[in-house]
Design an enzyme around this catalytic site. Structure first.
Site, PDB file in Angstrom:
ATOM      1  N   GLY A   1      31.216  38.659  54.156  1.00  9.30           N
ATOM      2  CA  GLY A   1      31.345  39.990  53.578  1.00  9.30           C
ATOM      3  C   GLY A   1      31.418  39.983  52.073  1.00  9.30           C
TER       4      GLY A   1
ATOM      5  CG  PHE B   1      25.570  39.626  48.910  1.00  6.16           C
ATOM      6  CD1 PHE B   1      25.137  39.033  47.736  1.00  6.16           C
ATOM      7  CD2 PHE B   1      24.836  40.687  49.410  1.00  6.16           C
ATOM      8  CE1 PHE B   1      24.000  39.476  47.082  1.00  6.16           C
ATOM      9  CE2 PHE B   1      23.695  41.143  48.772  1.00  6.16           C
ATOM     10  CZ  PHE B   1      23.283  40.533  47.593  1.00  6.16           C
TER      11      PHE B   1
ATOM     12  CD  GLN C   1      27.647  31.713  45.258  1.00  6.31           C
ATOM     13  OE1 GLN C   1      26.777  31.839  44.371  1.00  6.31           O
ATOM     14  NE2 GLN C   1      27.577  32.377  46.411  1.00  6.31           N
TER      15      GLN C   1
ATOM     16  CB  CYS D   1       4.420  38.681  69.567  1.00  6.84           C
ATOM     17  SG  CYS D   1       3.639  39.961  68.544  1.00  6.84           S
TER      18      CYS D   1
ATOM     19  CB  CYS E   1      -0.354  40.104  68.446  1.00  8.40           C
ATOM     20  SG  CYS E   1       0.260  40.176  66.745  1.00  8.40           S
TER      21      CYS E   1
END
Length: 374
Positions: A98, A100, A192, A309, A312
């Site tokens: 959470g 971000f 980070q 799929c 398609c």
């Protein structure tokens, strides 16, 4: 590294690139890597039912701690039997911390070493997220993989701003580790450091004492040029442990999946596949197709000649264009299904090519086809 609930088996590493194929064993099933994880932010992958996700090859999905805390509440989900039962998904689930969303969505009041006070983007109510709170919420959700609470520094941050966020992330990681008690949930630290090589290396060093089952790379694909992202991955690839899965957060375009895999990344997630589908865009082996465009009005061919799929096999570009342009839900649903299926097929191809020793040839063919005009 492993315990009775989690283990990672590295099956093969390409000697030229460092691309890896492995198996991540979890309480809710094995994950064959490299893997793309569809995002079900609110406990649902938008427009795609769980049975369909299984049919197209989804092995693991991601949900979001911040959003589920806001609605319907992590305690309610715990009373429902946990996120797997709540959303009827019996394969692995990863929840991000959470962090971000707290920084990008909420109206921030104050960021301190203790945590983040913020106003909800839903109703303006006041909340406090701490490392302990983020872990507690994820414990209630019952996900297989939980993420440490971190501070993601934006692209463009100064060195000093990035260093402060990286140091705070490291301090929060220690608190997350102490708060995390459930051995059936794997806690991933997050690297980070923005776009600064020394900060990235220092962040990784701070993570290593807390690495048990996997590690994540955060703060990339946040607006920086792709070559700069690849540079950061090149730096980290040489330093990261080999015996755990490596997760690159928030990355999901086909080219970035390929380039990330070539740099030793094992796991990826992104909302891109379903987000662009809702706007009428398909990801295909021949590049992006914007089906709402007029050129497809009488195009009675499938989206992707190499895809099997449901979309398609049964529908044409002309039909999908019609669905999108008249605002029918079926258009977004079919395109979402296809986009996820395509990314899974791409990752299976990368995995097979690593195991088979021809990953460079596979990547060359990928780029050749991507350059073709649809």
């Amino acid at each position: 590294m492993n315990n009775e609930f989690f283990s990672f088996e590295l099956q093969k590493t390409d000697p030229e690139t460092g691309a890896r194929a492995g198996v991540f064993h979890t309480p809710h099933g094995d994950i064959l890597t490299p893997v793309y994880m569809p995002v079900g932010t609110q406990a649902s992958v938008k427009g795609v039912l769980p049975n369909v996700l299984e049919e197209v090859g989804s092995q693991i999905i991601l949900s979001n701690t911040y959003h589920l805390y806001m609605r319907p509440g992590d305690e309610l989900i715990a009373r429902a039997g946990g996120l797997h039962k709540f959303m009827n998904w019996n394969k692995p689930i990863l929840t991000d911390s959470g962090g971000f969303q707290v920084f990008s969505l909420a109206s921030l009041n104050n960021i301190t070493d203790e945590g983040v006070r913020f106003s909800s983007h839903v109703d303006g109510s006041k909340h406090m997220f701490t490392p302990e709170k983020a872990i507690s919420i994820q414990n209630n959700l019952g996900s297989d993989i939980v993420m440490a609470f971190d501070q993601c520094s934006e692209y463009g941050f100064t060195y000093e701003q990035s260093k402060k966020a990286m140091e705070r992330t490291g301090a929060w990681l220690e608190r997350c580790y102490k708060a995390h008690k459930n051995p059936e949930q794997a806690l991933f630290p997050i690297i980070q450091g923005n776009m600064f090589a020394d900060l990235r290396k220092e962040s990784l060093s701070r993570c290593l004492p807390y690495v048990k089952h996997g590690i994540a790379i955060g703060g990339l694909s946040v607006g920086e040029p792709k070559p700069l992202m690849y540079e950061m991955l090149d730096i980290l690839q040489k330093e990261m442990p080999a015996d755990i899965p490596r997760y690159l957060m928030g990355v999901g375009s086909p080219d970035c999946l390929v380039e990330g895999t070539l740099r030793g990344v094992d796991m990826f997630d992104c909302v891109l596949a379903t987000r662009v589908a809702r706007n009428g865009t398909a990801l295909t082996s021949r590049g992006k197709i914007v089906v709402r465009n007029g050129r497809y009005k009488e195009d009675f061919t499938p989206l992707d000649p190499d895809c099997d799929c449901y979309c398609c096999k049964h529908y044409t570009k002309a039909y999908l264009r019609h669905m999108v342009n008249v605002g029918e839900m079926a258009g977004a649903m079919l395109l979402s299904l296809h986009n996820i299926a395509y990314l899974h097929k791409l990752m299976r191809g990368l995995r097979e090519s690593i195991l088979g020793g021809y990953v460079r040839d596979y990547v060359r063919e990928f780029y050749r086809l991507q350059g073709e005009q649809s």
